[in-house]
Design a protein around this motif. Structure first.
Motif, PDB file in Angstrom:
ATOM      1  N   VAL A 191      -6.575  -6.527  -5.115  1.00 42.78           N
ATOM      2  CA  VAL A 191      -6.368  -5.244  -5.473  1.00 42.78           C
ATOM      3  C   VAL A 191      -6.880  -3.753  -3.955  1.00 42.78           C
ATOM      4  O   VAL A 191      -7.337  -3.012  -4.092  1.00 42.78           O
ATOM      5  CB  VAL A 191      -8.274  -5.720  -6.257  1.00 42.78           C
ATOM      6  N   TRP A 192      -6.156  -4.514  -2.706  1.00 41.30           N
ATOM      7  CA  TRP A 192      -6.337  -3.675  -1.434  1.00 41.30           C
ATOM      8  C   TRP A 192      -5.243  -2.484  -2.254  1.00 41.30           C
ATOM      9  O   TRP A 192      -4.343  -2.872  -2.742  1.00 41.30           O
ATOM     10  CB  TRP A 192      -5.803  -4.933  -0.798  1.00 41.30           C
ATOM     11  N   ARG A 193      -6.070  -1.748  -1.707  1.00 41.30           N
ATOM     12  CA  ARG A 193      -5.104  -0.310  -2.249  1.00 41.30           C
ATOM     13  C   ARG A 193      -3.965   0.267  -0.206  1.00 41.30           C
ATOM     14  O   ARG A 193      -4.042  -0.526   0.667  1.00 41.30           O
ATOM     15  CB  ARG A 193      -6.548   0.852  -1.632  1.00 41.30           C
ATOM     16  N   GLY A 194      -2.873   1.191  -0.203  1.00 44.81           N
ATOM     17  CA  GLY A 194      -2.265   0.897   0.883  1.00 44.81           C
ATOM     18  C   GLY A 194      -2.538   1.583   1.753  1.00 44.81           C
ATOM     19  O   GLY A 194      -1.993   0.420   2.809  1.00 44.81           O
ATOM     20  N   PRO A 195      -3.933   1.624   2.644  1.00 42.94           N
ATOM     21  CA  PRO A 195      -3.821   2.740   3.554  1.00 42.94           C
ATOM     22  C   PRO A 195      -4.092   0.807   4.452  1.00 42.94           C
ATOM     23  O   PRO A 195      -4.784   0.701   5.532  1.00 42.94           O
ATOM     24  CB  PRO A 195      -4.879   3.476   3.237  1.00 42.94           C
ATOM     25  N   MET A 196      -5.639   0.082   3.535  1.00 41.73           N
ATOM     26  CA  MET A 196      -6.243  -1.152   3.429  1.00 41.73           C
ATOM     27  C   MET A 196      -4.849  -2.209   4.246  1.00 41.73           C
ATOM     28  O   MET A 196      -5.391  -2.659   5.099  1.00 41.73           O
ATOM     29  CB  MET A 196      -6.800  -1.514   2.525  1.00 41.73           C
ATOM     30  N   VAL A 197      -3.743  -1.703   3.461  1.00 40.39           N
ATOM     31  CA  VAL A 197      -2.985  -3.043   3.917  1.00 40.39           C
ATOM     32  C   VAL A 197      -2.286  -2.808   5.368  1.00 40.39           C
ATOM     33  O   VAL A 197      -1.939  -3.467   6.105  1.00 40.39           O
ATOM     34  CB  VAL A 197      -1.543  -2.283   3.068  1.00 40.39           C
ATOM     35  N   THR A 198      -2.101  -1.021   5.583  1.00 42.89           N
ATOM     36  CA  THR A 198      -1.519  -0.761   6.911  1.00 42.89           C
ATOM     37  C   THR A 198      -2.348  -1.307   7.607  1.00 42.89           C
ATOM     38  O   THR A 198      -2.568  -1.151   8.551  1.00 42.89           O
ATOM     39  CB  THR A 198      -1.519   0.854   6.989  1.00 42.89           C
ATOM     40  N   THR A 224      11.681  -2.287  -0.766  1.00 44.65           N
ATOM     41  CA  THR A 224      11.489  -1.531   0.420  1.00 44.65           C
ATOM     42  C   THR A 224      11.167   0.024  -0.077  1.00 44.65           C
ATOM     43  O   THR A 224      11.310   1.053   0.464  1.00 44.65           O
ATOM     44  CB  THR A 224      13.452  -1.499   0.194  1.00 44.65           C
ATOM     45  N   GLY A 225       9.658  -0.326  -0.560  1.00 43.71           N
ATOM     46  CA  GLY A 225       9.035   1.587  -1.124  1.00 43.71           C
ATOM     47  C   GLY A 225       8.161   1.611   0.153  1.00 43.71           C
ATOM     48  O   GLY A 225       8.456   1.088   1.107  1.00 43.71           O
ATOM     49  N   ASP A 226       7.570   1.700  -0.105  1.00 46.57           N
ATOM     50  CA  ASP A 226       6.481   2.480   1.405  1.00 46.57           C
ATOM     51  C   ASP A 226       5.528   2.080   2.127  1.00 46.57           C
ATOM     52  O   ASP A 226       5.482   2.446   3.115  1.00 46.57           O
ATOM     53  CB  ASP A 226       5.207   3.355   0.110  1.00 46.57           C
ATOM     54  N   ILE A 227       5.065   0.782   1.309  1.00 50.79           N
ATOM     55  CA  ILE A 227       4.276  -0.509   2.039  1.00 50.79           C
ATOM     56  C   ILE A 227       5.082  -0.581   3.002  1.00 50.79           C
ATOM     57  O   ILE A 227       4.590  -0.635   3.891  1.00 50.79           O
ATOM     58  CB  ILE A 227       3.116  -0.856   0.870  1.00 50.79           C
ATOM     59  N   GLN A 228       6.325  -1.316   2.673  1.00 47.59           N
ATOM     60  CA  GLN A 228       6.943  -1.921   3.762  1.00 47.59           C
ATOM     61  C   GLN A 228       7.161  -0.799   5.100  1.00 47.59           C
ATOM     62  O   GLN A 228       7.538  -1.668   5.821  1.00 47.59           O
ATOM     63  CB  GLN A 228       8.735  -2.303   3.013  1.00 47.59           C
ATOM     64  N   LEU A 229       7.816   0.533   4.596  1.00 48.54           N
ATOM     65  CA  LEU A 229       8.305   1.601   5.365  1.00 48.54           C
ATOM     66  C   LEU A 229       6.887   1.905   6.169  1.00 48.54           C
ATOM     67  O   LEU A 229       7.394   1.686   7.294  1.00 48.54           O
ATOM     68  CB  LEU A 229       8.932   2.531   4.711  1.00 48.54           C
ATOM     69  N   THR A 230       5.808   1.582   6.023  1.00 56.68           N
ATOM     70  CA  THR A 230       5.059   2.147   6.580  1.00 56.68           C
ATOM     71  C   THR A 230       4.226   0.614   7.484  1.00 56.68           C
ATOM     72  O   THR A 230       4.325   1.128   8.484  1.00 56.68           O
ATOM     73  CB  THR A 230       3.664   2.256   5.639  1.00 56.68           C
ATOM     74  N   ILE A 231       4.542  -0.293   7.193  1.00 59.68           N
ATOM     75  CA  ILE A 231       4.480  -1.441   7.754  1.00 59.68           C
ATOM     76  C   ILE A 231       5.671  -1.633   8.816  1.00 59.68           C
ATOM     77  O   ILE A 231       5.077  -1.630  10.154  1.00 59.68           O
ATOM     78  CB  ILE A 231       4.903  -2.690   6.678  1.00 59.68           C
TER      79      ILE A 231
END
Ligand code: ATP
Ligand code: MG
Length: 375
Positions: A191-198, A224-231
């Motif tokens: 349930v984590w949200r994007g910024p928490m993953v980053t 290859t979405g936003d989460i991967q790109l941010t990582i």
């Protein structure tokens, strides 16, 4: 229609900072934008904790997205603190600051456009192959939502913390390991949200006692979405390895993977074709190309990236993953182990080629990302 990242910035540029009378995008207060369909998340960076303007600005942001983009958008705003906003001079470039990863010589991401193609299996066995050859190796499980490393190493302990509050990686088969699976219940991470993953990834880099490593392998989440790109933007990568199966649909995803790394100036060291062929254990003279033959090499030619190797489809590869000991270590003389060792050797060769191409004056810090050096 899916919302685009640029639309978010354009909409948020309508939100003015009430005291500075400048819009919050120009003030660089919006970070870590992640968009997935109608879900939008980002960090609103304030100069101080409990800043009295935070709530109003946050409401303004939500309103702007609903007004200018989509009134059904689900907007998730994290309030972050950025003390550097108080400085008049810009902070030093990241590559000039002392990196907590300064003891790590090479950081390599293992990625795939598609899920389930064997990325974690490859990441784990590449790490094992490097360690088997005497290198100091770390493995970071960047798949926060679906960590595989605990199972693949049969390790479910909690890591210790130093007095300086740094996490000590767990260690097995001579490989240093960090995974969200060691820290929280996997269902909780879902349930984590994007910024928490980053921020979890940033902590895995900055708040972990990695020590001296020749290689750090990063097992990325699929896609290859936003989460991967941010990582991949938040880690100073030396290069990327893309895993694919031979089918056309998977190969289309390789194209997306290569494009993602080009976008962030990270060299693609090559493609590993997993599940490339099957040799029946009772008829070793036969070789079946179940998912088709030669797709990865054709694509590698088209995209000008090397094929680092082919991995057979084999029951023992899956079993060793499920049993917590990578095949490279569990059955050292097997053909499967040899195929992973060959991939690891080719990957190192590609790294050496890239390093030789980096002009001397730019290669001082191999761990610090230097975009101009990655061309
Ligand atoms: N070459 C292979 N031969 C047999 N089984 C394999 C092979 N490669 C991977 N597998 C099996 O396929 C399944 C998926 O592999 P893996 O978890 O490595 O994929 P992934 O790309 O990391 O998946 P995800 O996208 O979920 O992270 C696992 O059960 C694994 O053991
Ligand atoms: Mg995986």
């Amino acid at each position: 229609m899916a919302i685009q990242k640029e639309q978010i910035k354009t909409a948020l540029a309508h939100v003015l900072h009430p005291e500075k009378k400048v819009d919050i995008v120009s003030l660089n207060m919006i970070q870590d934008i992640i968009v997935q369909d109608k879900y939008v998340s980002f960090t609103l960076e304030m100069p101080a904790q409990n800043d009295h303007l935070a709530q109003g600005l946050s409401q303004g942001c939500e309103g702007a997205i609903h007004k200018f983009i989509d009134r059904d958008a689900v907007v998730d705003i994290q309030i972050g603190i950025n003390v550097s906003q108080q400085r008049q001079t810009p902070p030093p470039a990241p590559e000039l600051t002392a990196s907590p990863l300064s003891g790590v010589k090479n950081i390599i991401a293992v990625a795939s456009g598609k899920g389930g193609v064997g990325k974690s299996t490859v990441a784990v066995n590449l790490a094992a192959a490097l360690a088997r050859n005497g290198a100091k190796v770390g493995l970071m499980d960047a798949d926060i939502y679906g960590p595989s490393i605990p199972t693949m190493f049969d390790l479910f302990e909690r890591p210790n913390i130093t007095i300086q509050k740094k996490l000590i990686p767990l260690e097995k088969y001579g490989i240093k390991l960090v995974s969200m699976g060691f820290l929280v219940d996997v269902n909780q991470a879902m349930v984590w949200r994007g910024p928490m993953v980053t921020s979890a990834i940033k902590q895995f880099m900055n708040d972990v006692e990695w020590g001296e490593l020749d290689f750090m392998i990063l097992d990325l989440p699929p896609g290859t979405g936003d989460i991967q790109l941010t990582i991949v933007q938040s880690v100073p990568l030396s290069g990327a390895v893309i895993v694919s199966t031979p089918q056309n649909v998977a190969l289309d995803d390789v194209r997306k993977g290569v494009a993602m790394f080009h976008k962030v100036n990270v060299p693609v060291l090559g493609v590993i074709e997993n599940m490339a062929y099957f040799i029946p254990p009772d008829a070793p003279e036969k070789k079946y190309y179940i998912f088709g033959q030669g797709g990865a090499s054709r694509l590698a030619d088209e995209l000008a990236v090397p094929v680092l190797g082919e991995i057979p489809l084999e029951q023992p590869i899956r079993e060793s993953g499920d049993n917590g000991k990578p095949i490279v270590l569990a059955d050292q003389e097997s053909a499967a182990a040899a195929s992973f060792l060959a991939c690891s050797a080719n990957m190192q060769q590609q790294l050496a080629i890239r390093a030789a191409q980096i002009p001397k004056d730019l290669s001082i810090s191999f761990t610090g990302k230097s975009p101009s050096a990655h061309t």
